[in-house]
Design a protein around this motif. Sequence first.
Motif, PDB file in Angstrom:
ATOM      1  N   UNK A  42     -15.575  38.279  76.967  1.00 28.11           N
ATOM      2  CA  UNK A  42     -15.064  37.195  76.108  1.00 28.11           C
ATOM      3  C   UNK A  42     -14.611  37.689  74.743  1.00 28.11           C
ATOM      4  N   UNK A  43     -13.596  37.000  74.173  1.00 28.54           N
ATOM      5  CA  UNK A  43     -13.209  37.295  72.782  1.00 28.54           C
ATOM      6  C   UNK A  43     -13.355  36.051  71.882  1.00 28.54           C
ATOM      7  N   UNK A  44     -13.709  34.907  72.488  1.00 37.35           N
ATOM      8  CA  UNK A  44     -14.079  33.734  71.678  1.00 37.35           C
ATOM      9  C   UNK A  44     -15.484  33.307  72.127  1.00 37.35           C
ATOM     10  N   UNK A  45     -16.422  33.365  71.200  1.00 36.97           N
ATOM     11  CA  UNK A  45     -17.811  33.012  71.537  1.00 36.97           C
ATOM     12  C   UNK A  45     -18.191  31.734  70.784  1.00 36.97           C
ATOM     13  N   UNK A  46     -18.625  30.746  71.541  1.00 37.29           N
ATOM     14  CA  UNK A  46     -19.011  29.474  70.910  1.00 37.29           C
ATOM     15  C   UNK A  46     -20.472  29.181  71.229  1.00 37.29           C
ATOM     16  N   UNK A  47     -21.203  28.814  70.173  1.00 36.49           N
ATOM     17  CA  UNK A  47     -22.597  28.408  70.356  1.00 36.49           C
ATOM     18  C   UNK A  47     -22.704  26.937  69.960  1.00 36.49           C
ATOM     19  N   UNK A  48     -23.015  26.093  70.946  1.00 35.33           N
ATOM     20  CA  UNK A  48     -23.125  24.654  70.669  1.00 35.33           C
ATOM     21  C   UNK A  48     -24.610  24.324  70.543  1.00 35.33           C
ATOM     22  N   UNK A  76     -12.086  41.756  66.614  1.00 34.20           N
ATOM     23  CA  UNK A  76     -11.179  40.654  66.980  1.00 34.20           C
ATOM     24  C   UNK A  76     -11.930  39.450  67.553  1.00 34.20           C
ATOM     25  N   UNK A  77     -13.168  39.667  67.924  1.00 30.46           N
ATOM     26  CA  UNK A  77     -13.955  38.556  68.489  1.00 30.46           C
ATOM     27  C   UNK A  77     -14.108  37.437  67.457  1.00 30.46           C
ATOM     28  N   UNK A  78     -13.947  36.186  67.925  1.00 31.89           N
ATOM     29  CA  UNK A  78     -14.140  35.026  67.042  1.00 31.89           C
ATOM     30  C   UNK A  78     -15.453  34.354  67.419  1.00 31.89           C
ATOM     31  N   UNK A  79     -16.300  34.136  66.406  1.00 33.78           N
ATOM     32  CA  UNK A  79     -17.581  33.471  66.673  1.00 33.78           C
ATOM     33  C   UNK A  79     -17.575  32.086  66.024  1.00 33.78           C
ATOM     34  N   UNK A  80     -17.845  31.062  66.828  1.00 31.03           N
ATOM     35  CA  UNK A  80     -17.901  29.695  66.313  1.00 31.03           C
ATOM     36  C   UNK A  80     -19.281  29.098  66.556  1.00 31.03           C
ATOM     37  N   UNK A  81     -19.809  28.416  65.530  1.00 36.70           N
ATOM     38  CA  UNK A  81     -21.088  27.712  65.701  1.00 36.70           C
ATOM     39  C   UNK A  81     -20.824  26.217  65.561  1.00 36.70           C
ATOM     40  N   UNK A  82     -21.178  25.471  66.608  1.00 38.51           N
ATOM     41  CA  UNK A  82     -20.955  24.028  66.580  1.00 38.51           C
ATOM     42  C   UNK A  82     -22.242  23.269  66.810  1.00 38.51           C
ATOM     43  N   UNK A  83     -22.120  21.955  66.932  1.00 41.50           N
ATOM     44  CA  UNK A  83     -23.278  21.135  67.286  1.00 41.50           C
ATOM     45  C   UNK A  83     -24.105  20.722  66.088  1.00 41.50           C
ATOM     46  N   UNK A  84     -25.328  20.289  66.389  1.00 37.44           N
ATOM     47  CA  UNK A  84     -26.152  19.626  65.376  1.00 37.44           C
ATOM     48  C   UNK A  84     -26.707  20.563  64.310  1.00 37.44           C
ATOM     49  N   UNK A  85     -27.008  21.829  64.657  1.00 41.64           N
ATOM     50  CA  UNK A  85     -27.482  22.748  63.601  1.00 41.64           C
ATOM     51  C   UNK A  85     -26.334  23.077  62.662  1.00 41.64           C
ATOM     52  N   UNK A  86     -25.123  23.150  63.206  1.00 38.96           N
ATOM     53  CA  UNK A  86     -23.954  23.438  62.372  1.00 38.96           C
ATOM     54  C   UNK A  86     -23.796  22.348  61.316  1.00 38.96           C
ATOM     55  N   UNK A  87     -23.947  21.079  61.713  1.00 40.91           N
ATOM     56  CA  UNK A  87     -23.828  19.980  60.744  1.00 40.91           C
ATOM     57  C   UNK A  87     -24.971  20.041  59.746  1.00 40.91           C
ATOM     58  N   UNK A  88     -26.158  20.297  60.273  1.00 39.34           N
ATOM     59  CA  UNK A  88     -27.352  20.299  59.416  1.00 39.34           C
ATOM     60  C   UNK A  88     -27.296  21.421  58.374  1.00 39.34           C
ATOM     61  N   UNK A  89     -26.882  22.598  58.767  1.00 42.67           N
ATOM     62  CA  UNK A  89     -26.952  23.768  57.880  1.00 42.67           C
ATOM     63  C   UNK A  89     -25.626  24.070  57.181  1.00 42.67           C
ATOM     64  N   UNK A  99     -20.695  36.995  59.455  1.00 41.23           N
ATOM     65  CA  UNK A  99     -19.687  37.372  60.448  1.00 41.23           C
ATOM     66  C   UNK A  99     -19.268  36.165  61.310  1.00 41.23           C
ATOM     67  N   UNK A 100     -19.871  34.996  61.049  1.00 44.77           N
ATOM     68  CA  UNK A 100     -19.462  33.786  61.784  1.00 44.77           C
ATOM     69  C   UNK A 100     -18.105  33.334  61.234  1.00 44.77           C
ATOM     70  N   UNK A 101     -17.174  32.977  62.126  1.00 49.02           N
ATOM     71  CA  UNK A 101     -15.820  32.617  61.696  1.00 49.02           C
ATOM     72  C   UNK A 101     -15.642  31.114  61.501  1.00 49.02           C
ATOM     73  N   UNK A 102     -16.247  30.337  62.415  1.00 50.46           N
ATOM     74  CA  UNK A 102     -15.999  28.890  62.384  1.00 50.46           C
ATOM     75  C   UNK A 102     -17.319  28.133  62.486  1.00 50.46           C
ATOM     76  N   UNK A 103     -17.466  27.147  61.602  1.00 53.41           N
ATOM     77  CA  UNK A 103     -18.619  26.240  61.702  1.00 53.41           C
ATOM     78  C   UNK A 103     -18.043  24.843  61.879  1.00 53.41           C
ATOM     79  N   UNK A 104     -18.367  24.223  63.011  1.00 50.25           N
ATOM     80  CA  UNK A 104     -17.778  22.902  63.288  1.00 50.25           C
ATOM     81  C   UNK A 104     -18.854  21.959  63.802  1.00 50.25           C
ATOM     82  N   UNK A 105     -18.594  20.659  63.681  1.00 52.98           N
ATOM     83  CA  UNK A 105     -19.604  19.665  64.070  1.00 52.98           C
ATOM     84  C   UNK A 105     -19.250  18.966  65.374  1.00 52.98           C
ATOM     85  N   UNK A 106     -20.160  18.087  65.849  1.00 50.24           N
ATOM     86  CA  UNK A 106     -19.914  17.379  67.112  1.00 50.24           C
ATOM     87  C   UNK A 106     -18.669  16.475  67.060  1.00 50.24           C
TER      88      UNK A 106
END
Length: 446
Positions: A42-48, A76-89, A99-106
């Motif tokens: 993978x080159x796009x990693x998302x943690x929900x 080149x890998x893109x790391x995105x953190x989403x979901x409820x911890x992303x909103x909280x933090x 090194x996290x690229x994107x923080x997004x919410x639900x």
Amino acid sequence: MLNDKLYIKTWGCQMNEYDSSKIADILESKLNCKITKSIKNANILILNTCSVREKAQEKLFHQLGRWKILKKNNPEIIIGVGGCVATQEGKKILNRANYVDIIFGPQTFHRLPQMIYKIRKFKKYLIDISFPKIEKFKFFPITKKKNISSFISIIEGCNKYCTYCIVPHTRGKEISRPYQDILLEIKNLSIQGVKEIHLLGQNVNSYNYFDNKNKKYYNFTKLLILISKIENIKRIRFTTSHPKDFSDDLINIYKKIPKLVNYVHLPVQSGSDKILSLMKRRYTISEYSKIINKLRIVRPNIHISSDFIVGFPGETEKDFKNTLSLILDLDLDMGFSFIYSPRPKTPASKIKDNINILEKKRRLYLLQYYIKQQTKKFSSRMLNTIQIILVEGVSTQNNKYFGKTENNRIVFFISEKNYIGKFINVKIIDSYIYSLYGKFISLYKN
Ligand code: SAH
Ligand code: SF4
Ligand code: F3S
């Protein structure tokens, strides 16, 4: 350019599972991204993420630590953190994981394609954890059937603000999705062969949509009536419902809609009125019991499952015993139980916690023992009976076909013929606590 490869890891509730499947659909249709189960490709990693209990932040940074190494080898890998911890933090995540690229919410994951585009162009992190008004549904591509049973979100967020709960803070205020969109999504799925739908929301039964065109309100009961008219949908499930909004209308609709399964998940949390009031649950045990009893008049065989929290600050041995008695008095079938976990910024986190962890664990153990005995009792009653199951697939665990009964039990069976997508009669020949084994008897015509 080579196709992007997307890897998604999901923690938390069914809403999060649903959101992850939508993230995959959106990135697939907008970026021509391919989903991969192998993180190495993978080159796009998302943690929900989920923050409802336990040490959510620690778990997040632990996981990100592993992904950091991958990014070091391939910047080149893109790391995105989403979901409820992303909103909280929010931005705080970058303090420990720059090194996290994107923080997004639900409520903002539909913007991921543009965010990924911007990251590639400007090489600077992006944060979007806002709560735009139900914008995201408009961006969903036509839902592709993944299973014979499909999840559909009907309401987002929560307005109840139970004193222990983080969800209203992470998912925002309640917003009901237009009923026309819901019906369209279900019709599309039914054309593709979906037979069962599972309506999702933190409180599905507070669904209330005002249609500006015909100036009418559509509540959950009305929505169920409309959905039940979609011919090829044969079963309707929903989670989660709240006792406060479980109206008589909703109870009575069980008489008129046989497609509504014989199973309701109705979280009670505690058997003590004192604790319910401290939790701000907005109902008493007597009110909760009345709902169950009325449901049983309309549907004598209905199975009830519930959620429980033990060790809420101020819970005495007597309060806890009331919870145990409630399980027996109301003859509940299944239950999910948790040790109370103080959540940031919630009112309960400010109450002095007077119960030590060993005692909380003892209560949890005992409660789970009670529930297990109940589940076992109901499962063993099904032995030698004929049950109707909707066959969903072949299990990766034991290579056997499996389907679900109305009361939410998995039945495994052996068959020469493929019955996936069909309702069949099976005779239950073996019963374990949470699963059953059956023998094919005949096709069920519905
Ligand atoms: N909206 C649903 C459930 C949401 S969260 C409802 O109100 O019923 C799912 C379950 O997690 C809850 O029912 C509750 O039992 C549990 N939970 C939520 N917050 C918790 C906390 N702070 N500590 C322990 N359990 C919690
Ligand atoms: Fe949380 Fe209560 Fe809302 Fe459920 S109803 S999501 S427990 S605040
Ligand atoms: Fe967790 Fe958020 Fe669902 S906190 S339980 S992912 S609503």
